[in-house]
Design a protein around this motif. Structure first.
Motif, PDB file in Angstrom:
ATOM      1  N   MET A  14       0.813  -1.195   0.000  1.00  0.00           N
ATOM      2  CA  MET A  14       0.000   0.000   0.000  1.00  0.00           C
ATOM      3  C   MET A  14       0.859   1.264   0.000  1.00  0.00           C
ATOM      4  O   MET A  14       0.500   2.231  -0.630  1.00  0.00           O
ATOM      5  N   ARG A  15       1.956   1.222   0.734  1.00  0.00           N
ATOM      6  CA  ARG A  15       2.813   2.410   0.793  1.00  0.00           C
ATOM      7  C   ARG A  15       3.353   2.752  -0.593  1.00  0.00           C
ATOM      8  O   ARG A  15       3.465   3.929  -0.923  1.00  0.00           O
ATOM      9  N   LEU A  16       3.642   1.728  -1.388  1.00  0.00           N
ATOM     10  CA  LEU A  16       4.120   1.970  -2.748  1.00  0.00           C
ATOM     11  C   LEU A  16       3.034   2.655  -3.581  1.00  0.00           C
ATOM     12  O   LEU A  16       3.327   3.568  -4.362  1.00  0.00           O
ATOM     13  N   LEU A  17       1.797   2.243  -3.395  1.00  0.00           N
ATOM     14  CA  LEU A  17       0.677   2.871  -4.099  1.00  0.00           C
ATOM     15  C   LEU A  17       0.583   4.347  -3.729  1.00  0.00           C
ATOM     16  O   LEU A  17       0.485   5.211  -4.602  1.00  0.00           O
ATOM     17  N   PHE A  18       0.630   4.643  -2.436  1.00  0.00           N
ATOM     18  CA  PHE A  18       0.495   6.032  -1.996  1.00  0.00           C
ATOM     19  C   PHE A  18       1.683   6.876  -2.451  1.00  0.00           C
ATOM     20  O   PHE A  18       1.521   8.041  -2.803  1.00  0.00           O
ATOM     21  N   ARG A  19       2.861   6.292  -2.453  1.00  0.00           N
ATOM     22  CA  ARG A  19       4.032   7.034  -2.934  1.00  0.00           C
ATOM     23  C   ARG A  19       3.939   7.273  -4.440  1.00  0.00           C
ATOM     24  O   ARG A  19       4.338   8.325  -4.928  1.00  0.00           O
ATOM     25  N   SER A  20       3.389   6.321  -5.163  1.00  0.00           N
ATOM     26  CA  SER A  20       3.196   6.511  -6.606  1.00  0.00           C
ATOM     27  C   SER A  20       2.185   7.617  -6.875  1.00  0.00           C
ATOM     28  O   SER A  20       2.379   8.449  -7.770  1.00  0.00           O
ATOM     29  N   LEU A  21       1.109   7.629  -6.110  1.00  0.00           N
ATOM     30  CA  LEU A  21       0.106   8.684  -6.269  1.00  0.00           C
ATOM     31  C   LEU A  21       0.688  10.049  -5.914  1.00  0.00           C
ATOM     32  O   LEU A  21       0.393  11.045  -6.578  1.00  0.00           O
ATOM     33  N   ALA A  22       1.514  10.085  -4.886  1.00  0.00           N
ATOM     34  CA  ALA A  22       2.164  11.349  -4.505  1.00  0.00           C
ATOM     35  C   ALA A  22       3.099  11.812  -5.625  1.00  0.00           C
ATOM     36  O   ALA A  22       3.154  13.005  -5.937  1.00  0.00           O
ATOM     37  N   PHE A  23       3.816  10.881  -6.242  1.00  0.00           N
ATOM     38  CA  PHE A  23       4.707  11.231  -7.348  1.00  0.00           C
ATOM     39  C   PHE A  23       3.905  11.777  -8.531  1.00  0.00           C
ATOM     40  O   PHE A  23       4.302  12.763  -9.156  1.00  0.00           O
ATOM     41  N   LEU A  24       2.769  11.158  -8.836  1.00  0.00           N
ATOM     42  CA  LEU A  24       1.916  11.658  -9.918  1.00  0.00           C
ATOM     43  C   LEU A  24       1.386  13.056  -9.595  1.00  0.00           C
ATOM     44  O   LEU A  24       1.263  13.907 -10.479  1.00  0.00           O
ATOM     45  N   ASP A  25       1.076  13.296  -8.319  1.00  0.00           N
ATOM     46  CA  ASP A  25       0.650  14.638  -7.916  1.00  0.00           C
ATOM     47  C   ASP A  25       1.776  15.650  -8.101  1.00  0.00           C
ATOM     48  O   ASP A  25       1.531  16.790  -8.487  1.00  0.00           O
ATOM     49  N   LEU A  26       3.000  15.241  -7.828  1.00  0.00           N
ATOM     50  CA  LEU A  26       4.133  16.153  -8.034  1.00  0.00           C
ATOM     51  C   LEU A  26       4.301  16.493  -9.511  1.00  0.00           C
ATOM     52  O   LEU A  26       4.621  17.638  -9.854  1.00  0.00           O
ATOM     53  N   ILE A  27       4.074  15.520 -10.377  1.00  0.00           N
ATOM     54  CA  ILE A  27       4.128  15.794 -11.818  1.00  0.00           C
ATOM     55  C   ILE A  27       3.033  16.789 -12.192  1.00  0.00           C
ATOM     56  O   ILE A  27       3.268  17.739 -12.949  1.00  0.00           O
TER      57      ILE A  27
ATOM     58  N   GLY B 162       1.755  14.374   2.416  1.00  0.00           N
ATOM     59  CA  GLY B 162       1.066  13.494   3.354  1.00  0.00           C
ATOM     60  C   GLY B 162       0.905  12.081   2.832  1.00  0.00           C
ATOM     61  O   GLY B 162       1.072  11.113   3.573  1.00  0.00           O
ATOM     62  N   LEU B 163       0.590  11.948   1.550  1.00  0.00           N
ATOM     63  CA  LEU B 163       0.454  10.608   0.975  1.00  0.00           C
ATOM     64  C   LEU B 163       1.802   9.896   0.901  1.00  0.00           C
ATOM     65  O   LEU B 163       1.886   8.694   1.128  1.00  0.00           O
ATOM     66  N   PHE B 164       2.847  10.635   0.552  1.00  0.00           N
ATOM     67  CA  PHE B 164       4.162  10.018   0.427  1.00  0.00           C
ATOM     68  C   PHE B 164       4.597   9.407   1.755  1.00  0.00           C
ATOM     69  O   PHE B 164       5.155   8.315   1.792  1.00  0.00           O
ATOM     70  N   PHE B 165       4.344  10.118   2.849  1.00  0.00           N
ATOM     71  CA  PHE B 165       4.734   9.626   4.160  1.00  0.00           C
ATOM     72  C   PHE B 165       3.585   8.935   4.888  1.00  0.00           C
ATOM     73  O   PHE B 165       3.669   8.653   6.084  1.00  0.00           O
ATOM     74  N   THR B 166       2.489   8.647   4.162  1.00  0.00           N
ATOM     75  CA  THR B 166       1.309   7.949   4.675  1.00  0.00           C
ATOM     76  C   THR B 166       0.782   8.607   5.958  1.00  0.00           C
ATOM     77  O   THR B 166       0.524   7.951   6.962  1.00  0.00           O
ATOM     78  N   LYS B 167       0.634   9.901   5.893  1.00  0.00           N
ATOM     79  CA  LYS B 167       0.089  10.672   7.011  1.00  0.00           C
ATOM     80  C   LYS B 167      -1.423  10.861   6.805  1.00  0.00           C
ATOM     81  O   LYS B 167      -1.908  10.899   5.670  1.00  0.00           O
TER      82      LYS B 167
ATOM     83  N   LEU C 245      -9.091   3.425  -4.762  1.00  0.00           N
ATOM     84  CA  LEU C 245      -7.867   2.836  -4.209  1.00  0.00           C
ATOM     85  C   LEU C 245      -7.403   3.551  -2.943  1.00  0.00           C
ATOM     86  O   LEU C 245      -6.886   2.925  -2.020  1.00  0.00           O
ATOM     87  N   THR C 246      -7.592   4.868  -2.888  1.00  0.00           N
ATOM     88  CA  THR C 246      -7.213   5.623  -1.698  1.00  0.00           C
ATOM     89  C   THR C 246      -8.075   5.223  -0.515  1.00  0.00           C
ATOM     90  O   THR C 246      -7.564   4.993   0.592  1.00  0.00           O
ATOM     91  N   ILE C 247      -9.372   5.109  -0.722  1.00  0.00           N
ATOM     92  CA  ILE C 247     -10.271   4.698   0.361  1.00  0.00           C
ATOM     93  C   ILE C 247      -9.937   3.276   0.798  1.00  0.00           C
ATOM     94  O   ILE C 247      -9.810   2.986   1.993  1.00  0.00           O
ATOM     95  N   LYS C 248      -9.771   2.393  -0.172  1.00  0.00           N
ATOM     96  CA  LYS C 248      -9.455   0.997   0.131  1.00  0.00           C
ATOM     97  C   LYS C 248      -8.130   0.892   0.890  1.00  0.00           C
ATOM     98  O   LYS C 248      -8.023   0.168   1.876  1.00  0.00           O
ATOM     99  N   GLY C 249      -7.119   1.622   0.431  1.00  0.00           N
ATOM    100  CA  GLY C 249      -5.817   1.590   1.081  1.00  0.00           C
ATOM    101  C   GLY C 249      -5.840   2.178   2.474  1.00  0.00           C
ATOM    102  O   GLY C 249      -5.200   1.661   3.392  1.00  0.00           O
ATOM    103  N   GLN C 250      -6.598   3.257   2.647  1.00  0.00           N
ATOM    104  CA  GLN C 250      -6.689   3.865   3.967  1.00  0.00           C
ATOM    105  C   GLN C 250      -7.384   2.923   4.942  1.00  0.00           C
ATOM    106  O   GLN C 250      -6.975   2.795   6.095  1.00  0.00           O
ATOM    107  N   LEU C 251      -8.424   2.257   4.496  1.00  0.00           N
ATOM    108  CA  LEU C 251      -9.102   1.301   5.366  1.00  0.00           C
ATOM    109  C   LEU C 251      -8.195   0.137   5.725  1.00  0.00           C
ATOM    110  O   LEU C 251      -8.229  -0.366   6.857  1.00  0.00           O
ATOM    111  N   LYS C 252      -7.370  -0.282   4.767  1.00  0.00           N
ATOM    112  CA  LYS C 252      -6.429  -1.370   5.026  1.00  0.00           C
ATOM    113  C   LYS C 252      -5.381  -0.942   6.051  1.00  0.00           C
ATOM    114  O   LYS C 252      -5.017  -1.705   6.940  1.00  0.00           O
ATOM    115  N   LEU C 253      -4.893   0.288   5.938  1.00  0.00           N
ATOM    116  CA  LEU C 253      -3.913   0.796   6.904  1.00  0.00           C
ATOM    117  C   LEU C 253      -4.539   0.966   8.282  1.00  0.00           C
ATOM    118  O   LEU C 253      -3.887   0.742   9.303  1.00  0.00           O
TER     119      LEU C 253
END
Length: 132
Positions: free
Chosen positions: A1-14, A59-64, A121-129
């Motif tokens: 899941m952390r890889l997913l959130f870091r990927s989403l954060a990277f896409l946001d940076l782009i 926040g997503l990159f560091f899973t905050k 995916l964000t909701i699913k990942g957050q619930l998993k965390l």
């Protein structure tokens, strides 16, 4: 899941790179914009949206927790301002010198679909965390 959130954060940076170019254009040409309320509101909302995306990506990159909260706040504004996670793919036809009229509509629909998948995916990942 952390890889997913870091990927989403990277896409946001782009997307922040492209938003930065838009903000520069808005700041330099604000007085030349049409005097319509919707255009002015859209231009003004781009500045706080830039900050929301920036802090949300952090926040997503560091899973905050703040990353998730800010993404949920951003979600409706992303559609109003056309700030999509993979919005940069709409520039592909221009980069490939393919200026057919069908590509912008197709790629915009893909961006919207991916934004809903990202929400899921964000909701699913957050619930998993949260369940850990």
């Amino acid at each position: 899941m952390r890889l997913l959130f870091r990927s989403l954060a990277f896409l946001d940076l782009i997307s922040l790179v492209f938003m930065g170019m838009q903000l520069w254009n808005i700041a330099n040409n604000y007085h030349e914009m049409p005097n319509q309320l919707s255009v002015k509101v859209e231009a003004i909302l781009m500045f706080p949206m830039f900050l929301l995306v920036l802090v949300g990506a952090y926040g997503l990159f560091f899973t905050k927790k703040i990353g998730f909260i800010l993404y949920y706040i951003q979600f409706p504004f992303r559609f109003y301002l056309w700030v999509f996670t993979v919005g940069f793919i709409t520039l592909l036809p221009e980069a490939l010198d393919n200026f057919e009229d069908k590509w912008p509509n197709i790629l915009l629909k893909v961006c919207i679909m991916i934004e809903f998948i990202r929400l899921y995916l964000t909701i699913k990942g957050q619930l998993k965390l949260k369940g850990r």
